[in-house]
Write an enzyme that holds these catalytic residues in place. Sequence first.
Site, short mmCIF file in Angstrom:
data_model
loop_
_atom_site.label_atom_id
_atom_site.label_comp_id
_atom_site.label_asym_id
_atom_site.label_seq_id
_atom_site.Cartn_x
_atom_site.Cartn_y
_atom_site.Cartn_z
N SER A 138 35.21 21.45 31.95
CA SER A 138 34.27 20.17 32.00
C SER A 138 32.84 20.54 31.80
O SER A 138 32.64 21.91 31.99
CB SER A 138 34.48 19.64 33.60
OG SER A 138 33.35 18.77 33.66
N TYR A 151 33.12 20.60 42.64
CA TYR A 151 33.92 20.33 41.32
C TYR A 151 33.24 21.36 40.48
O TYR A 151 33.90 21.81 39.56
CB TYR A 151 33.54 18.93 41.15
CG TYR A 151 34.27 18.61 39.85
CD1 TYR A 151 35.86 18.66 39.59
CD2 TYR A 151 33.50 18.28 38.55
CE1 TYR A 151 36.27 18.57 38.46
CE2 TYR A 151 34.32 18.06 37.53
CZ TYR A 151 35.57 17.98 37.39
OH TYR A 151 36.39 17.67 36.03
P1 NDP Z 1 43.33 11.37 35.45
O1 NDP Z 1 42.93 11.16 36.91
O2 NDP Z 1 43.51 10.21 34.72
O3 NDP Z 1 44.57 12.63 35.36
C1 NDP Z 1 44.83 13.83 36.24
C2 NDP Z 1 46.23 14.15 35.94
O4 NDP Z 1 46.36 15.27 36.84
C3 NDP Z 1 47.13 13.22 36.59
O5 NDP Z 1 48.20 13.19 35.46
C4 NDP Z 1 47.52 13.88 37.98
O6 NDP Z 1 49.03 13.29 38.08
C5 NDP Z 1 47.27 15.24 37.60
N1 NDP Z 1 47.26 15.85 38.94
C6 NDP Z 1 46.22 15.64 39.85
N2 NDP Z 1 46.45 16.31 40.94
C7 NDP Z 1 47.67 16.84 40.83
C8 NDP Z 1 48.42 18.03 41.63
N3 NDP Z 1 48.03 18.36 42.81
N4 NDP Z 1 49.72 18.28 41.12
C9 NDP Z 1 49.98 18.08 39.88
N5 NDP Z 1 49.48 17.17 39.14
C10 NDP Z 1 48.12 16.61 39.44
O7 NDP Z 1 41.93 12.33 35.01
P2 NDP Z 1 41.71 13.17 33.62
O8 NDP Z 1 42.71 12.83 32.67
O9 NDP Z 1 40.07 12.89 33.30
O10 NDP Z 1 41.76 14.61 34.14
C11 NDP Z 1 42.45 15.50 33.30
C12 NDP Z 1 41.60 16.99 33.66
O11 NDP Z 1 40.43 16.62 32.78
C13 NDP Z 1 41.19 17.27 34.90
O12 NDP Z 1 41.32 18.84 35.25
C14 NDP Z 1 39.69 16.79 35.14
O13 NDP Z 1 39.22 17.51 35.90
C15 NDP Z 1 39.27 17.14 33.47
N6 NDP Z 1 38.04 16.27 33.12
C16 NDP Z 1 37.96 14.98 33.20
C17 NDP Z 1 36.86 14.54 32.65
C18 NDP Z 1 36.59 12.97 32.87
O14 NDP Z 1 35.28 12.45 32.83
N7 NDP Z 1 37.76 12.01 32.86
C19 NDP Z 1 35.66 15.12 31.97
C20 NDP Z 1 35.93 16.64 32.03
C21 NDP Z 1 37.28 17.30 32.58
P3 NDP Z 1 49.63 12.84 39.40
O15 NDP Z 1 48.49 12.06 40.15
O16 NDP Z 1 51.14 12.15 39.10
O17 NDP Z 1 49.92 14.24 40.16
C1 8X3 Z 2 34.09 15.45 34.54
C2 8X3 Z 2 32.64 15.06 33.89
O1 8X3 Z 2 30.41 14.82 34.63
O2 8X3 Z 2 32.08 13.67 36.23
O3 8X3 Z 2 34.62 16.71 34.66
O4 8X3 Z 2 31.60 16.48 35.77
S1 8X3 Z 2 31.46 15.07 35.25
#
Ligand code: NDP
Ligand code: 8X3
Length: 251
Positions: A138, A151
């Site tokens: 991120s 985070y």
């Molecule tokens: P979402 O919340 O849409 O997706 C998160 C996914 O992670 C879901 O499929 C969820 O599945 C899974 N997950 C969460 N906890 C668990 C667990 N304990 N076991 C198994 N699966 C888990 O968010 P994003 O798609 O945005 O996030 C994906 C990744 O990208 C994360 O690592 C996030 O930190 C990162 N990220 C996101 C950004 C953003 O602004 N959106 C920017 C930068 C990085 P389920 O709940 O079904 O288990």
């Molecule tokens: C998710 C993006 O800016 O909320 O990783 O950290 S931010």
Amino acid sequence: MIILITGATSGFGKATAEKFAANGWHCIITGRREERLLSLAQELTSKYNIKALPLVFDVRDKAATFNALQHLPEEWKQIDVLYNNAGGAWGRDSFENGLVEDYETMIDTNVNGLLYVTKAVLPYMIANKKGHVINMGSVAAKDMYQNGNVYCAVKAAVDALTHTMRIDLLQHKIKVTAIHPGAADTEFALVRFKGDENKAAATYKGYEPLHANDVADIIYYCATLPPHVCINDLVVTCTAQADGIYFHKEG
Ligand code: NDP
Ligand code: 8X3
């Protein structure tokens, strides 16, 4: 070709499964929400004529994670790409006000979960003498921001782990990449603000954030470069975001 995607029930993971399946890849998809996972597997197989293997487990559960991944059917052992995507943020409070339980959830999901999954999958890649691990970082790993505390710390750990894994896995010809997106309109903010839809919507107000398919396209690009080329570290934001801190918002 086979990709294993953790956290495929929404956001980046789901969009990435769709992108790879549309290009003929077979997909191992994981997550905790079984109904969503089974319905995605069904959709991918019928729409794209590929094979999909849904595995329901919580990446924080070491035994369940190893159990699900160490005993894959023979036809699924030739994993080309592991996309460590499952993760997220829980809470956005000043450190003194944050909840220890949220800190534990972030550490267990983003760091320990990634370690368990990778340790379980690497033996297949080492035996195959090829593979690509793509870790979801991120901008929070690159720029520390106010109330980001734990985070930012877990994503900085993912960043460091990606670098050190790449060094250690050189000898096995395994690529290791970190992707560091800025704000993207997935379920991320809804999870961070614990279901508060107003706070989640406010996160994306006044600018166009990244969308899940933007990131899926980048993952696909990284995964399909020639064998001698590896993107090590990639930071991507929407045009209205300069880094982990500065945005230009309108309206
Ligand atoms: P979402 O919340 O849409 O997706 C998160 C996914 O992670 C879901 O499929 C969820 O599945 C899974 N997950 C969460 N906890 C668990 C667990 N304990 N076991 C198994 N699966 C888990 O968010 P994003 O798609 O945005 O996030 C994906 C990744 O990208 C994360 O690592 C996030 O930190 C990162 N990220 C996101 C950004 C953003 O602004 N959106 C920017 C930068 C990085 P389920 O709940 O079904 O288990
Ligand atoms: C998710 C993006 O800016 O909320 O990783 O950290 S931010």
